[in-house]
Motif scaffolding. Structure first.
Motif, PDB file in Angstrom:
ATOM      1  N   TRP A 129       1.737 -34.760  -5.679  1.00 26.60           N
ATOM      2  CA  TRP A 129       1.350 -33.343  -5.788  1.00 26.60           C
ATOM      3  C   TRP A 129       0.037 -33.061  -5.050  1.00 26.60           C
ATOM      4  CZ3 TRP A 129       3.665 -28.983  -7.261  1.00 26.60           C
ATOM      5  CH2 TRP A 129       2.874 -27.859  -7.470  1.00 26.60           C
ATOM      6  N   VAL A 130      -0.950 -33.891  -5.265  1.00 25.38           N
ATOM      7  CA  VAL A 130      -2.258 -33.662  -4.638  1.00 25.38           C
ATOM      8  C   VAL A 130      -2.152 -33.780  -3.126  1.00 25.38           C
ATOM      9  CG1 VAL A 130      -4.614 -34.537  -4.427  1.00 25.38           C
ATOM     10  CG2 VAL A 130      -3.556 -34.361  -6.680  1.00 25.38           C
ATOM     11  N   VAL A 131      -1.458 -34.793  -2.640  1.00 27.80           N
ATOM     12  CA  VAL A 131      -1.307 -34.961  -1.185  1.00 27.80           C
ATOM     13  C   VAL A 131      -0.530 -33.784  -0.591  1.00 27.80           C
ATOM     14  CG1 VAL A 131      -0.278 -36.394   0.629  1.00 27.80           C
ATOM     15  CG2 VAL A 131      -1.499 -37.465  -1.278  1.00 27.80           C
ATOM     16  N   GLY A 132       0.520 -33.335  -1.294  1.00 24.61           N
ATOM     17  CA  GLY A 132       1.285 -32.184  -0.807  1.00 24.61           C
ATOM     18  C   GLY A 132       0.442 -30.931  -0.724  1.00 24.61           C
ATOM     19  N   MET A 133      -0.395 -30.691  -1.736  1.00 30.30           N
ATOM     20  CA  MET A 133      -1.257 -29.512  -1.717  1.00 30.30           C
ATOM     21  C   MET A 133      -2.338 -29.619  -0.646  1.00 30.30           C
ATOM     22  SD  MET A 133      -0.546 -26.962  -3.514  1.00 30.30           S
ATOM     23  CE  MET A 133       0.871 -26.607  -4.554  1.00 30.30           C
ATOM     24  N   LEU A 134      -2.862 -30.818  -0.419  1.00 30.19           N
ATOM     25  CA  LEU A 134      -3.846 -30.997   0.650  1.00 30.19           C
ATOM     26  C   LEU A 134      -3.216 -30.759   2.014  1.00 30.19           C
ATOM     27  CD1 LEU A 134      -5.826 -34.123  -0.621  1.00 30.19           C
ATOM     28  CD2 LEU A 134      -6.556 -31.725  -0.644  1.00 30.19           C
ATOM     29  N   LEU A 135      -1.976 -31.181   2.189  1.00 32.73           N
ATOM     30  CA  LEU A 135      -1.279 -30.917   3.446  1.00 32.73           C
ATOM     31  C   LEU A 135      -1.015 -29.425   3.614  1.00 32.73           C
ATOM     32  CD1 LEU A 135       0.047 -31.965   6.009  1.00 32.73           C
ATOM     33  CD2 LEU A 135       2.145 -32.393   4.688  1.00 32.73           C
ATOM     34  N   LEU A 136      -0.640 -28.743   2.524  1.00 35.78           N
ATOM     35  CA  LEU A 136      -0.458 -27.294   2.582  1.00 35.78           C
ATOM     36  C   LEU A 136      -1.773 -26.606   2.941  1.00 35.78           C
ATOM     37  CD1 LEU A 136       1.202 -24.712   2.100  1.00 35.78           C
ATOM     38  CD2 LEU A 136       0.647 -24.911  -0.337  1.00 35.78           C
ATOM     39  N   PHE A 137      -2.876 -27.072   2.373  1.00 40.33           N
ATOM     40  CA  PHE A 137      -4.180 -26.513   2.705  1.00 40.33           C
ATOM     41  C   PHE A 137      -4.482 -26.658   4.183  1.00 40.33           C
ATOM     42  CE2 PHE A 137      -8.680 -27.475   3.480  1.00 40.33           C
ATOM     43  CZ  PHE A 137      -9.260 -26.273   3.109  1.00 40.33           C
ATOM     44  N   TYR A 138      -4.181 -27.841   4.750  1.00 38.53           N
ATOM     45  CA  TYR A 138      -4.464 -28.043   6.169  1.00 38.53           C
ATOM     46  C   TYR A 138      -3.593 -27.150   7.049  1.00 38.53           C
ATOM     47  CZ  TYR A 138      -4.263 -29.964  10.812  1.00 38.53           C
ATOM     48  OH  TYR A 138      -4.256 -30.077  12.180  1.00 38.53           O
ATOM     49  N   ILE A 139      -2.317 -27.078   6.745  1.00 41.60           N
ATOM     50  CA  ILE A 139      -1.406 -26.307   7.601  1.00 41.60           C
ATOM     51  C   ILE A 139      -1.759 -24.832   7.584  1.00 41.60           C
ATOM     52  CG2 ILE A 139       0.994 -25.511   7.810  1.00 41.60           C
ATOM     53  CD1 ILE A 139       0.490 -28.274   8.972  1.00 41.60           C
ATOM     54  N   THR A 140      -2.195 -24.305   6.463  1.00 38.87           N
ATOM     55  CA  THR A 140      -2.502 -22.870   6.367  1.00 38.87           C
ATOM     56  C   THR A 140      -3.931 -22.537   6.757  1.00 38.87           C
ATOM     57  OG1 THR A 140      -2.971 -23.196   4.001  1.00 38.87           O
ATOM     58  CG2 THR A 140      -0.759 -22.415   4.607  1.00 38.87           C
ATOM     59  N   ASN A 141      -4.771 -23.558   6.952  1.00 41.51           N
ATOM     60  CA  ASN A 141      -6.178 -23.293   7.261  1.00 41.51           C
ATOM     61  C   ASN A 141      -6.740 -24.106   8.426  1.00 41.51           C
ATOM     62  OD1 ASN A 141      -7.223 -21.576   4.750  1.00 41.51           O
ATOM     63  ND2 ASN A 141      -5.887 -23.187   3.955  1.00 41.51           N
ATOM     64  N   GLY A 142      -6.065 -25.162   8.811  1.00 40.15           N
ATOM     65  CA  GLY A 142      -6.604 -26.076   9.804  1.00 40.15           C
ATOM     66  C   GLY A 142      -6.233 -25.739  11.231  1.00 40.15           C
ATOM     67  N   GLY A 143      -6.265 -26.778  12.080  1.00 41.75           N
ATOM     68  CA  GLY A 143      -6.052 -26.581  13.501  1.00 41.75           C
ATOM     69  C   GLY A 143      -4.706 -25.977  13.848  1.00 41.75           C
ATOM     70  N   VAL A 144      -3.664 -26.323  13.108  1.00 37.34           N
ATOM     71  CA  VAL A 144      -2.347 -25.732  13.373  1.00 37.34           C
ATOM     72  C   VAL A 144      -2.396 -24.221  13.210  1.00 37.34           C
ATOM     73  CG1 VAL A 144       0.059 -25.641  12.618  1.00 37.34           C
ATOM     74  CG2 VAL A 144      -1.118 -27.848  12.766  1.00 37.34           C
TER      75      VAL A 144
END
Length: 654
Positions: free
Chosen positions: A403-418
């Protein structure tokens, strides 16, 4: 005395809010006459005051609806009284929105009021043709619809949809006003929307409790207040964070805090700090004392409520004055951006640096909505695990990690370089899409959030619906039974992919911030449903046999591969006037970039597919193992009577 204290709260709210907006307009110059085209003092002062009453009506509506469906029992009179207050708030919202739209028309068109048909034609054109007029017309219509529905609907499930409609009425308002320059428009819009919604929940919830208190006994009052306290704490956090983001965009540096706009921002900050202190008093002192008190007098408590509502009025009045006050940082439009590339005119932002591995992980474009969603999702999940741990129950560590890793990945995709590059390059957009729809759900579903919620959240017994009851209602609803069916979920997952990219939905999601948010929600949700149908741990009405699950997975992935191959071999450019007109010399043409995106859709989708196939196979093997163990135990208990009966049947047939 108690009756006076009950009336004092709402009265102080109105008096302080009105005084604050008038003083703020006078101090900040928000109602000063312009050098040219002065619409008149009535419009200059009436417009921000009307907006203040729009905000108060919205707060009364949204806050009362949430309190009714989350904190109160439909079997009690408190529920009916709260809904009546919500209806009154919605009526105020609709009427005040009508005045605001009319004053806005007079301010924008500088049209003298008369009763001729020409005046009516110009007003009708403003309301139906211009974006600003359409926004206020939509706000009025939504407010009117919510007013009627608050009287007509008394079922909590139906009222939940009414609350969603009321919150949707905030979207036109969030798209107006000080929404930042073009480069900050999306961030400012998200911040305004969150600020409006959670300020409304906070203020309106307290007002609803104050209005409904004649129907609340002491035990009921303390119970409702504890539930409201959770809402207030979340609202305080969101209002503080969204307020900071809005101030950062419009104030930019500390020296600008000494401008009239900056000083009004400081007034709001002071009110917010005081409200935070009131919240701490509630949670740590007042509710406990009220619950343990042996006297019937609650006047001291309602004086505290009155003081809190007064500070809420101060914040509301300052906010209405701020909306009309010139910002110290000018809003830069696309034509004024130093970058003269076509991308600046299309996106409203200058071109980012060239794509590289380091830039993908060092550049950020924060979307406040998803920052908060990810943060709250991780916090509440860990809080649930901690609650189980404290009472001696276990929770598999791998579920928490997923769950934590999935949410961190969601955070990156919606806010990071992508997120930085997806508005400029189709390949980056497709990478974000595939991660949202395929990779993140594969991590989130094994986290079993519904199962955790069922074990960690206490069951209510007073007839009201808390988080546990609402989650169970949604999971066991007929609608979820339909869309959660493996075949239907796979169909939604595959068909929506083709429909999205080959209809105007793709343009809407690419060029409009609201469409972009919808896209994230849709593909994350459709991917979650698909993965849940295959390997879900949480309860589901449909559990097909494992061979069927593998067939559904292979069929869905075949259609998914065809989609990727279609993009890789296609000769037509999707959104040619957008991705093909960026003017960005990356060494790769827009069509080649689209083909790269097709390759991403095909190849990136295979990784989660293999993971899902392996997971289904492992679950299949474990299921067979458990079935074998159960059979062996049964055979030991009855002497393998089933096998003996089978052998006797065969012997009789010889």
């Amino acid at each position: 005395m108690l009756r006076i204290s009950r009336i004092a709260g709402p009265a102080l709210l109105l008096v302080v809010a009105f005084t604050a907006v008038v003083a703020g307009l006078q101090f900040g110059g928000g109602a000063d006459a312009p050098i040219l085209l002065d619409p008149g003092a009535v419009v200059r002062w009436g417009l921000p005051i009307a907006k203040l009453f729009v905000n108060l009506g919205l707060a009364a509506t949204i806050g009362a609806l949430l309190i009714a469906i989350f904190a109160m029992s439909p079997k009690r009179d408190e529920f009916t009284l709260t809904l009546d207050f919500a209806a009154a708030g919605a009526a105020l919202w609709a009427v005040a929105s009508a005045f605001t739209g009319f004053f806005t028309f007079l301010a924008v068109r500088n049209q003298p009021i008369d009763f001729t048909s020409a005046f009516g034609d110009v007003l009708a054109s403003f309301l139906t043709v211009t974006e600003l007029g359409q926004a206020w017309l939509a706000t009025v219509l939504i407010g009117a619809a919510v007013t009627v529905l608050c009287f007509a609907v008394r079922n909590p499930t139906g009222l939940a949809f009414v609350l969603v409609l009321a919150i949707a009425g905030l979207v036109p308002m969030a798209l107006q006003g000080h929404s930042g320059g073009t480069a900050d428009h999306d961030a400012a819009t998200s911040a305004i929307f969150l600020h409006l919604m959670f300020a409304a929940l906070w203020l309106g919830g307290l007002l609803a409790i104050a209005i409904a208190q004649p129907k609340l006994t002491k035990s009921r009052l303390t119970l409702v207040l504890r539930r409201y306290s959770t809402i207030a704490l979340i609202s305080f956090i969101v209002v503080a964070v969204s307020g900071y983001v809005s101030a950062e965009i419009r104030v930019e540096n500390l020296s600008n805090l000494l401008t009239p706009y900056g000083l009004l921002v400081l007034v709001k900050v002071f009110a917010l700090i005081m409200l935070g202190l009131f919240g701490a008093v509630y949670r740590n002192y007042a509710i406990g004392r009220l619950e343990s008190s042996h006297t019937k007098s609650r006047g001291w408590f309602w004086w505290i409520v009155s003081a809190e509502l007064a500070f809420m009025g101060l914040a509301s009045g300052a906010a209405a004055a701020l909306a009309a006050t010139p910002t110290p940082v000018p809003e830069v439009v696309a034509a004024d951006i130093p970058d003269s590339s076509p991308a600046a005119y299309l996106t409203g932002s200058p071109l980012p640096p060239p794509v590289s591995a380091s830039n993908l992980f060092s550049l950020w474009s924060f979307d406040l909505i998803w920052v908060l969603i990810c943060a709250f999702a991780i916090f509440f999940y860990l809080a649930g695990v901690w609650r189980l741990h404290k009472r001696g129950d276990s929770w598999p560590i791998h579920r928490t990690v997923f769950w934590v890793v999935g949410m961190l990945l969601l955070f990156y995709i919606t806010n990071g370089g992508v997120n930085v590059y997806e508005g400029y390059l189709f390949s980056m957009h497709m990478l974000g899409h595939m991660t949202l729809g395929m990779m993140i759900p594969v991590l989130l579903v094994p986290g079993a959030p519904v199962t955790l919620a069922m074990r960690a959240i206490a069951k209510r017994t007073d007839g009201s619906r808390g988080a546990r009851e609402w989650i169970l209602l949604i999971v066991h609803s007929r609608y979820m039974a339909i869309i959660g069916h493996p075949v239907v979920a796979a169909g939604i997952f595959v068909v929506s992919l083709w429909v999205f990219y080959y209809t105007p939905l793709f343009r809407w999601a690419t060029t409009d911030h609201v469409g972009h948010e919808w896209m994230i929600i849709h593909f994350l949700g459709s991917g979650y449903l698909f993965v849940q149908a295959l390997i879900g741990v949480d309860p589901s009405p449909h559990r097909p046999a494992f061979p069927i699950r593998l067939l559904i997975l292979l069929a869905a992935m075949a259609f998914h591969a065809f989609f990727g191959l279609g993009l890789m071999t296609g000769t037509g450019l999707l959104l040619a006037d957008w991705y093909g007109a960026m003017g960005w010399d990356t060494g790769v043409s827009a069509l080649q970039d689209q083909r790269i995106g097709g390759g991403i859709a095909w190849s990136v989708g295979e990784i989660p597919t293999i993971s899902l196939a392996i997971a289904v196979a492992i679950m299949w093997r474990r299921s067979d193992g458990r079935a074998s163990v159960r059979y062996d135990r049964k055979a030991e208990r009855d002497g393998d009577a089933e096998l003996d009966a089978y052998n006797e049947m065969l012997a009789e047939r010889r």
